[in-house]
Write an enzyme that holds these catalytic residues in place. Structure first.
Site, short mmCIF file in Angstrom:
data_model
loop_
_atom_site.label_atom_id
_atom_site.label_comp_id
_atom_site.label_asym_id
_atom_site.label_seq_id
_atom_site.Cartn_x
_atom_site.Cartn_y
_atom_site.Cartn_z
N ASP A 113 26.42 -10.59 -49.47
CA ASP A 113 28.35 -10.72 -49.03
C ASP A 113 29.12 -9.56 -49.70
O ASP A 113 29.20 -8.66 -49.41
CB ASP A 113 28.99 -12.16 -49.56
CG ASP A 113 28.75 -13.24 -48.71
OD1 ASP A 113 28.38 -13.61 -47.57
OD2 ASP A 113 29.27 -14.05 -48.86
N ASN A 118 38.31 -10.62 -47.79
CA ASN A 118 38.35 -11.15 -48.33
C ASN A 118 39.92 -11.89 -49.19
O ASN A 118 40.38 -12.73 -48.73
CB ASN A 118 37.22 -11.65 -49.76
CG ASN A 118 36.22 -12.44 -49.56
OD1 ASN A 118 35.99 -12.55 -47.90
ND2 ASN A 118 34.83 -12.05 -49.81
#
Length: 278
Positions: A67, A137
Site C-alpha cells: 500500500d 487514506n
C-alpha cells in the site's frame, strides 16, 4: 495501450518481478515506461524507457509493492491513471493480485477483461491554500510534541462538532478506514460508500468518539492551544509542521484514485485482511 511500471525499492523480489513485467509487456508489443527510482535500484531496464513518476502519461500503472508504494505513486502522478497493484507488501488492502497471479492478470488487462474501481480522496487547505497532496487514506492532525496532547476543535459545515484533547485527529476516507483510523477505534467502512470518518486519536474524554459524515462535508480543524505546534500527515507519506494558528480545512477532492479490478466483490477479501491484521 501504454503501461508504466513501478516497484517497491527495498525488496529485491519486487524489483525482479517488475523487470519480468516490463519484459513481458515489451515483448507483447506495448510501450512501457519505468519510474526513476525503480531503475535506480535495478538498472536492467532500458534507459530510454525511464521517466519520473510526475511525467507518466500512460493508460495503466503496474505497481509491484504494498500500500505504501501505491500511495507514493498516487502522490506523485499528475493524472488519474488506473493502478494495477501486485501485492509485495504485508496485507495489501489496495492491491488486486498476488505475485503468482501477475501474468494471468496482465493477460486479462490486455484482453480488456477488467473494470475500474474509483475511490474518493480528500483535499486539504492550509490558511486557504492547497499546499499538500490529496489523501487517498487519511489526513491526520497530530501533536507536534510526543507525549503532549493537543487541544482541537473541529467543525462540520460551519457547526462545532466536537472539542477534543487528544494525541490527534484523523480524517479518513472509506479506503483509509482500515488503516490509521481503525487503530484509533474507527469503524470499517465499505469502500463503496461516499462518506468520511473523523476519529480522535487517544482522546482524554470517553465522549469523544469517531463520527461518520457525508463526503460533501467541509471539515474545519482549529488548534485551541495556540502555543503548541501540530504536525499534518497525509497518508503517512507527507508530513509538515504547522504553526499553532494555521486554519485547516478538509473537503472531498475533485480527483479520484482509480484501480484495475477483476472482481466486483468486496467480501470476504476485506474482512479476512482485517482479521489477519490482528
Amino acid at each position: 495501450m501504454k503501461f508504466g511500471v513501478v516497484a517497491r525499492r527495498d525488496k529485491l523480489e519486487a524489483l525482479k518481478l517488475a523487470y519480468r513485467v516490463y519484459d513481458f509487456l515489451k515483448v507483447s508489443g506495448f510501450d512501457v515506461v519505468v519510474d526513476e527510482d525503480t531503475y535506480r535500484y535495478l538498472g536492467e531496464f532500458s534507459e530510454d524507457d525511464v521517466l519520473p513518476l510526475e511525467e507518466f502519461d500512460v493508460d495503466i500503472i503496474v505497481v509491484i509493492g504494498g500500500d505504501g508504494t501505491i500511495l507514493r505513486v498516487e502522490h506523485k502522478t499528475k493524472k488519474e491513471i488506473p493502478i494495477l497493484g501486485i501485492n509485495m507488501g504485508t496485507l495489501g488492502f489496495l492491491t488486486e493480485v498476488e505475485p503468482h497471479e501477475t501474468f494471468f492478470a496482465l493477460s486479462r488487462v490486455i484482453e480488456g477483461d477488467y473494470h475500474i474501481d474509483e475511490r474518493i480522496k480528500l483535499r486539504t487547505f492550509l490558511d486557504g491554500e492547497n499546499r499538500v497532496p490529496d489523501a487517498l487514506n487519511e489526513v491526520a492532525v497530530l501533536t507536534g510534541i510526543p507525549g503532549k496532547i493537543i487541544h482541537l476543535k473541529y467543525y462540520i459545515d460551519g457547526g462545532l462538532a466536537d472539542e477534543v484533547r487528544a494525541d490527534g485527529l484523523i480524517i479518513s476516507t472509506p479506503t483509509g478506514s482500515t488503516g490509521y483510523a481503525m487503530s484509533a477505534g474507527g469503524p470499517f467502512v465499505d469502500p463503496r460508500l461516499d462518506v468520511v470518518v473523523i476519529a480522535p486519536l487517544a482522546p482524554i474524554a470517553l465522549s469523544s468518539r469517531p463520527m461518520v459524515v457525508p463526503s460533501s462535508s467541509r471539515i474545519d480543524v482549529r488548534n485551541v492551544a495556540m502555543t503548541r505546534e501540530v504536525i499534518l500527515s497525509v497518508d503517512g507519506q507527507f508530513y509538515t509542521y504547522l504553526s499553532p494558528e494555521t486554519e485547516i480545512t478538509i473537503v472531498r477532492s475533485p480527483r479520484k484514485t482509480k484501480f484495475v479490478r477483476f472482481n466486483r466483490e468486496i467480501y470476504p477479501k476485506y474482512t479476512m485482511k482485517i482479521k489477519s491484521r490482528f
